[in-house]
Each structure stands twice: as structure tokens, then as C-alpha cells.
Write an enzyme that holds these catalytic residues in place. Structure first.
Site, PDB file in Angstrom:
ATOM      1  N   SER A  95      33.514 179.082  -2.543  1.00  0.00           N
ATOM      2  CA  SER A  95      34.603 178.184  -2.937  1.00  0.00           C
ATOM      3  C   SER A  95      35.435 178.883  -3.998  1.00  0.00           C
ATOM      4  O   SER A  95      35.937 179.988  -3.757  1.00  0.00           O
ATOM      5  CB  SER A  95      34.015 176.854  -3.429  1.00  0.00           C
ATOM      6  OG  SER A  95      35.023 175.924  -3.679  1.00  0.00           O
ATOM      7  N   HIS A 149      36.265 176.806   0.973  1.00  0.00           N
ATOM      8  CA  HIS A 149      37.138 175.681   0.621  1.00  0.00           C
ATOM      9  C   HIS A 149      38.511 176.245   0.312  1.00  0.00           C
ATOM     10  O   HIS A 149      38.642 177.146  -0.504  1.00  0.00           O
ATOM     11  CB  HIS A 149      36.634 174.977  -0.646  1.00  0.00           C
ATOM     12  CG  HIS A 149      35.282 174.357  -0.474  1.00  0.00           C
ATOM     13  ND1 HIS A 149      34.444 174.139  -1.522  1.00  0.00           N
ATOM     14  CD2 HIS A 149      34.641 173.914   0.637  1.00  0.00           C
ATOM     15  CE1 HIS A 149      33.326 173.571  -1.073  1.00  0.00           C
ATOM     16  NE2 HIS A 149      33.427 173.435   0.230  1.00  0.00           N
ATOM     17  N   ASP A 198      28.574 171.979  -3.111  1.00  0.00           N
ATOM     18  CA  ASP A 198      28.512 172.100  -1.654  1.00  0.00           C
ATOM     19  C   ASP A 198      27.619 173.293  -1.290  1.00  0.00           C
ATOM     20  O   ASP A 198      27.616 174.313  -1.979  1.00  0.00           O
ATOM     21  CB  ASP A 198      29.936 172.302  -1.089  1.00  0.00           C
ATOM     22  CG  ASP A 198      30.000 172.046   0.421  1.00  0.00           C
ATOM     23  OD1 ASP A 198      29.000 171.571   0.996  1.00  0.00           O
ATOM     24  OD2 ASP A 198      31.051 172.323   1.011  1.00  0.00           O
TER      25      ASP A 198
END
Lengths: 269, 190
Positions: free
Chosen positions: B7, B34, B126
Site C-alpha cells: 500500500s 491500493h 489489510d
């Protein structure tokens, strides 16, 4: 969750109710069923299967869990921009236009298309057929009521898609909901249609089926491609989702790409 | 199947991890990052500049091949089946679409012991649950050393939840992947 058990559940559903989810894409289906088990507080597939076979209401809830797809208005603004720039000029040469939004779900794509046609002065001669396997979401689509919280994203999409007006002109809002103006569904026919089993019902100038076939396996995708091919007029247009391909579909060679980088195709023959 | 989640900090970290891999690499690599939906093709191009292996965005139902890097398209979940990818527009999971957890979980199911999960820099949690699922399925999990990460939150969250098989700096991960992929290729497809 074993694949064989998941297959068994949907074979049983088909035998009992006639709903055919056997050709739905496995990984997504598994995820949806797992979420559904969690929501229904059921320990496993055996219990879900028993509940669904014993109780049509339980089947309805499973049906909803599998068939409701999430979308947004003007998702992938570049797609709509390409449609406006490349396809609309051609469509404006026709006296009458039929559109099919297949897998319309709660209607975000339908209203986006209606707005685009309105702004390009094609709406008055257009009829949009909005179909879905799920009647409940179609009723929602028909109501034209959407959560107000989504409008912020939609405004941005609309502008990026080349929208000509202020997006707020198309709905009235209270504290929670945006209600879209009735003229946007005046030329829309909402109807139940199952891509996994039903036949073609008209000939169309344009078919949109965006991010619906991602939930189908290859076999069912090919069936749907066949259906679309047979439902499109020659030189008609097919619009798919950004990460969907017609590569390897039986009609790959019967279409040409309309705009680079967009999943917008024209039927050649 | 090697699946990599990253991310915040991904655009500087992924080239360190993927750049040294050379043609003939014996496993397919899926990467979930992401990113903003408007970022479009740029991440593919940026990665390709640094990578000898071909990089592309995964297309729905595309069969994956060893020696190729597949990036999850923006605004879709990337799911892995035994031989191909599936995409979904289901709701964001923990505010993310693509979600690393969703992808890792599908890899755990589809690939079992042949799954290799790698979690890199990021500012949220995540991927932790997904790594745990890969571990339970018998796969191998690799976490970037948090002190080496541009943002340590994501690898630290994973390490708090699950015991990693390997904790490595970004620069040490490619050599590890070469070894793990060769071992996986020898023990046959899972």
C-alpha cells in the site's frame, strides 16, 4: 469450504428451484456464499443447503446475496467520454434507437446512459431496456432513489465523463436520498431477464453489459456473448467493463475496437 | 502462485522486490496495490521500467503464466482460481478495492501449499488476515521487516497476527522468492 460442496449446493438449488448458478465464477461465488453464511449465522454449507431447500424465503435471501451487483454512476468516466465522442455521432444518424443495459442491477448505469443521451439530444428517440435477473433491484432502479452520500463520487465521475450540465439538475435531494427526475426513466423499460437462460428479445443498436459477466465462468460468458451477438444490429455497439475482454470469446473477430484502451466494440458482420 | 500486497510506499518498494527477477522465473506473480482509481495504467508502466519480467493488468478470466507479473486493476477485487484470475466489483473490503485480504484468501483456497504470500509496506492492516489464511492452507508467508518498510503499519499488523516464515528487507526478498519459487516448482503445482 470445498468446491464439491459448493457445486452440490447449486445443483440442489437448480433441481429444486430452477435457478442456475452452476456456471457462476467460482471464487466470487464462494466469497458471496461465505458472507451469506456469516450473515445468516449458519455454520456451513450443509446447513445452508438444508435451509434453502426447506424454505423459499431462505432461497430468496441466498438469491439476493448472489445476484446483487454493486455499481456507480458514470463508473470509468473515460468509457462514457469515448462513447460520447465516438459513438454518439454515429447514433445520431438513426431515426430510432434501442439500448439494452443487461444486468442493470440498481440502475446506476441506466441513469448514466439516460443522462448522456439527454445531453446529446438522442434521448427523445431512444428506448432503453434495463434488465436484470433480480426483480428487487430492478424495482429499486425504477424508483430512481439513490443514497445521497454517493452523489459526491458521481458528480466527479459525471464531470470527468464530459457532462455538460450541473449533475445536481438531475435529482432532488432530502437529507438522505437523491431522487432522480422522472423523465430519465420515461423512455426506460425495466424487465426481468436472466442472461444464464433467457433468449434474445429484440435487436439493439447498443448493448451495455459492464462488470456483469465477470461473475460468470467462461462457458456462460460465451453463451452471453452469443446472445449479445444475436441481439445486436450489424454495426451496433457493445460496451463492457474496463477489465473485461472479448479475447477468446467465440465472436472476437466479429467486432472491432472503437476507442483505444476502452472496452467499446462495434459489430462488423 | 506468488501474491504480493503493498500500500503506502508501494511505488518505491515494488521495484526493489520485482526488479531483480529475471526471465525464466518459474512462478506467476500477482500484485495487489491500493491506489487511486484514476491512476490507471501508470503503475503498470512504472513497474515495467524497473522489471525484466513482463507486467500487465490482470484481465477477467485471464489464464496466468509463470514468469509474468499481473497487477490487480484499480477498483476491482482480484481473485485467483486454480488457473486463471477472476475480477469482482463487490463492495470494498475494509475500505479497499482491490483488497489484499480478498486476493490472499482466494490464493489460499486455490493454491494451498503452493501459495506464497508477501506483504510489504503500508499504512493500514489489510493483508494480515489473508496471510493467516495462506498459512493455514499450508502456504509460505513473507513479511517485509517493518523497520525496513517505508510505512511499517501493514507489515507490523501482519506480524502481530501471524508468525511469518520469513521476515526480510525489501532488497533481500527477490533472492528469497527465487529460492521459494524453485522449491515450489520442484514439488509440483499445488
Amino acid at each position: 469450504m470445498r468446491d464439491a460442496d459448493l457445486g452440490g449446493l447449486f445443483q440442489a438449488v437448480f433441481d429444486r428451484y430452477g435457478w442456475d448458478f452452476r456456471s457462476y465464477a467460482h471464487a466470487s461465488l464462494r466469497r458471496r456464499v461465505e458472507r451469506h453464511l456469516h450473515r445468516e449465522k449458519l455454520p456451513g454449507l450443509a446447513e445452508l443447503r438444508a435451509a434453502v431447500l426447506a424454505d423459499p424465503a431462505a432461497m430468496e435471501r441466498l438469491f439476493a446475496a448472489i445476484t446483487v451487483h454493486v455499481s456507480e454512476m458514470f463508473r470509468d468516466p473515460d468509457f462514457y467520454r469515448a462513447f460520447r465522442e465516438r459513438v454518439v455521432p454515429v447514433l445520431s444518424t438513426y431515426p430510432y434507437l434501442r439500448f439494452w443495459v443487461a444486468g442493470a442491477s440498481t440502475g446506476e448505469e441506466v441513469y448514466s446512459l439516460a443522462i448522456l443521451l439527454h445531453e446529446t439530444e438522442l434521448y427523445a428517440r431512444s428506448r432503453i431496456y434495463a434488465t436484470d435477473i433480480n426483480d428487487t433491484v430492478l424495482q429499486q432502479a425504477k424508483s430512481g432513489i439513490f443514497p445521497l452520500g454517493s452523489m459526491k463520487d458521481y458528480v466527479r465521475n459525471y464531470q470527468a465523463a464530459g457532462g455538460l450540465h450541473s449533475f445536481g439538475e438531475y435529482y432532488s435531494a432530502d437529507s438522505e436520498f437523491a431522487v432522480f427526475r422522472p423523465f430519465l426513466r420515461q423512455n426506460v423499460v425495466f424487465a426481468s431477464h436472466n442472461l444464464a437462460g433467457d433468449a434474445s428479445f429484440n435487436e439493439f443498436h447498443v448493448i451495455f453489459c459492464r462488470n456483469v459477466m465477470i461473475y460468470f465462468d467462461r462457458t456462460l460468458q460465451n453463451r452471453v456473448h452469443e446472445l449479445f451477438f444475436n441481439s445486436l444490429l450489424t454495426l451496433g455497439y457493445l460496451g463492457l467493463g474496463r477489465s473485461e475482454s472479448i479475447r477468446f470469446s467465440p465472436h472476437e473477430d466479429d467486432y472491432e475496437a472503437v476507442a483505444r484502451g476502452q472496452r467499446l466494440f462495434r459489430k462488423l458482420r | 502462485m506468488i501474491v504480493i500486497g503493498a500500500s503506502f510506499g508501494a511505488s518505491r518498494t515494488l521495484p526493489l522486490v520485482l526488479g531483480p527477477l529475471t526471465p525464466g522465473f518459474p512462478d506467476a506473480i500477482a500484485v495487489v496495490v491500493h491506489r487511486h482509481r484514476e491512476s490507471d495504467q501508470r503503475l503498470v508502466e512504472l513497474l515495467q521500467v524497473h522489471c525484466a519480467l513482463p507486467v500487465s493488468e490482470a484481465v477477467d478470466k485471464e489464464a496466468f503464466q509463470p514468469g509474468r507479473i499481473y497487477l490487480a486493476p484499480a477498483d476491482y477485487h482480484l481473485l485467483v482460481e486454480s488457473r486463471h484470475f477472476e475480477l469482482s466489483t463487490d463492495e470494498p473490503f475494509n475500505f479497499a478495492r482491490p483488497s489484499i485480504d480478498v486476493c490472499f484468501e482466494s490464493v489460499a483456497h486455490a493454491c494451498g501449499a503452493a501459495a506464497i504470500g508477501v506483504l510489504l509496506t503500508g499504512a493500514n492492516a489489510d493483508g494480515a488476515v489473508g496471510l493467516a489464511k495462506i498459512k493455514v492452507a499450508g502456504g509460505t508467508i513473507v513479511v517485509q521487516e517493518p523497520t525496513d518498510a517505508e510505512c511499517p503499519v501493514m507489515p507490523a499488523a501482519a506480524l502481530a497476527l501471524v508468525r511469518a516464515d520469513y521476515i526480510r528487507s525489501a532488497r533481500a526478498i527477490p533472492a528469497l522468492l527465487v529460492r521459494l519459487a524453485a522449491e515450489a516448482a520442484q514439488s509440483g503445482p499445488g
